[in-house]
Design a protein around this motif. Sequence first.
Motif, short mmCIF file in Angstrom:
data_model
loop_
_atom_site.label_atom_id
_atom_site.label_comp_id
_atom_site.label_asym_id
_atom_site.label_seq_id
_atom_site.Cartn_x
_atom_site.Cartn_y
_atom_site.Cartn_z
N ASN A 251 1.70 -11.57 -2.37
CA ASN A 251 0.37 -11.34 -2.05
C ASN A 251 -0.18 -12.35 -1.21
O ASN A 251 -1.40 -12.03 -0.73
CB ASN A 251 -0.61 -11.03 -3.23
N ARG B 162 -4.48 -13.73 -8.87
CA ARG B 162 -5.41 -12.80 -8.06
C ARG B 162 -7.03 -13.04 -8.47
O ARG B 162 -7.83 -12.95 -7.76
CB ARG B 162 -5.47 -11.34 -9.21
N PHE C 172 -7.63 -15.38 -5.62
CA PHE C 172 -7.78 -14.39 -4.14
C PHE C 172 -9.22 -13.90 -4.42
O PHE C 172 -9.81 -14.03 -3.04
CB PHE C 172 -6.80 -13.27 -4.28
N ASP C 173 -9.39 -13.12 -5.43
CA ASP C 173 -10.99 -12.45 -5.40
C ASP C 173 -12.07 -13.42 -5.29
O ASP C 173 -13.03 -13.30 -4.46
CB ASP C 173 -10.98 -11.89 -6.59
N LEU D 213 -4.64 -11.85 2.94
CA LEU D 213 -4.91 -11.28 1.71
C LEU D 213 -5.49 -9.64 1.72
O LEU D 213 -4.90 -8.83 0.88
CB LEU D 213 -5.97 -12.05 0.85
N HIS D 214 -6.23 -9.43 2.72
CA HIS D 214 -6.55 -8.18 2.88
C HIS D 214 -5.46 -7.27 3.18
O HIS D 214 -5.26 -6.05 2.56
CB HIS D 214 -7.59 -7.88 3.84
N SER E 237 -2.33 -7.57 2.50
CA SER E 237 -1.24 -7.51 1.12
C SER E 237 -1.91 -6.55 0.12
O SER E 237 -1.08 -5.83 -0.61
CB SER E 237 -1.27 -8.82 0.43
N GLN E 238 -3.24 -6.38 0.20
CA GLN E 238 -3.90 -5.40 -0.50
C GLN E 238 -4.03 -3.79 0.07
O GLN E 238 -4.80 -3.13 -0.68
CB GLN E 238 -5.22 -6.13 -1.08
#
Length: 387
Positions: free
Chosen positions: A263, A326, A329-330, A378-379, A381-382
Motif C-alpha cells: 500500500n 493503515r 496512512f489515514d 496512498l490514494h 493504492s486504495q
Amino acid sequence: MKRGLVLAGGGARGSYQVGVYQALTELAWRPDVITGTSVGCLNGAMFATGQWATARDMWLTIDTRQVITDPPDPDQGMLNFWQETVRCGGLDVTPLEGIVDRVLDEEALRTSPIEFGLVTVNKRTLRPLELTAQEIPQGQMKDYLLASAACFPAFRPRAIEGKEFIDGGYADNMPVGLARRMGAEEVVAVDVDGIGVMRRLPADIPVILVRSHWELGAILTFDPCQAAQNIALGYNDTYRAFGRILGIAYSIQAGQERVLTENFIRPYAELLRRVMGANPSLTFTEQAALGGLEKLATTAAARALAPLERACELAGVAPEPVYTARQLFDEFLQQVDPQICLRFAPLFEEGAGICIRESAQAAAAPGEFLQALVAASLHRSQGGEVP
C-alpha cells in the motif's frame, strides 16, 4: 554477560530516559551496572534503587520553578540571560537539591544489586572524576550527584571538601567507558542530545544506542507536557532499537511489512519512477525533501519507508503513538493540506509528460512536493483519486 545502562546528560531532556527504562523492563533487559552524567546520573540513581515510578511521577509534575530559583525570563533574550547568569555565578538550584533530598536513599543506592557510577569534573583543573557508589565517601552521595549535574556556567558549581565540581559533561557526557570499567560487557547507551563531550563508542563491546529523531525540548525548561511526550518517545525508540517496532522516526507495529509494501512502498516506487522519467530533475527534489532521514535507516526496508515518514513529519503527524500501517496512512491523509496535493496533481496523471511549472514549484518547495507524492501513492493504492 554483565549489562550496562549508560544515561547521558541533557537537562530537562532527561525525561526521555524514563520511557527507555520502562521499555527495557518490559523487554526483560535488566542492567547490572548503571552509569550516568548530569541528569543521567540523577535518573540512574532512582532506577538503581527501584524508583522508576517515582522518577516518572516527578518528571510528569515538575516545572522549571521546582528545579531552579528565579528561572530565566524568555523575554529578556539569551544574551542578557547568560550575562546575568555569569554575573551571579550561575543559577540557584536549591529546589533541585530539595528534590534529590526527597528521592535519594543513599543506603539503598550503596547496597543495590545494580552497581552505580557517575562522572563529575574538578572546576579548577578540569580533570574528570569517575566514581562508583562504593567510591563515594559515606554521606556525600547527594553532593556528588548534584556535582555531576552542576551544568556550569548555567548552574553554580558544587563545593565538596573545599573543592568545586561541575557537570560531568565537560569530560564525558555519556560514560560508556565507566560502565566498561565497572565490568559491563554489553551496553545500552541513551543519548538525549545534551551539551557536552561525547566520546567515541568503544568497538570492543556491543553498544545499542537509543536516541530520538525528534527534538526533546529546551535543556533548561522543565515542562510536564514535554516530559510526557519525551517518555513516550523514549519508550518507542527503545522497542525500535531492539527490533520490535518498524520505522525510523515514526513507530509502526511489527508484522505490518506486507501492508506497507503493498500500500505504500511499491505504489510509491512505481509513481516515483514514472514521474522522474518525465521530469528527471525531480530526483534531486525528492532527495532534498527527505532531509537525510533515509541515511538513518539501517536496512533497505527502513529506507523505503523514509518518504512516508518524512511526509508525515512535514504534515505534522504526531510521533508519540504506535501506529498500524493503515492508521499512519489515514493520519497522514487527514493532516496533509489538500491544496498541496492539487498543486502538484498534473505531475501524477497517467501519461503526463514534462510539467515545467509544477517541476519548478517542486524545486522551490520540495517538502510540499514529497507530501503530494506520498498522498498520490496512498490514494492510488486504495483505488482512489488525489483530492
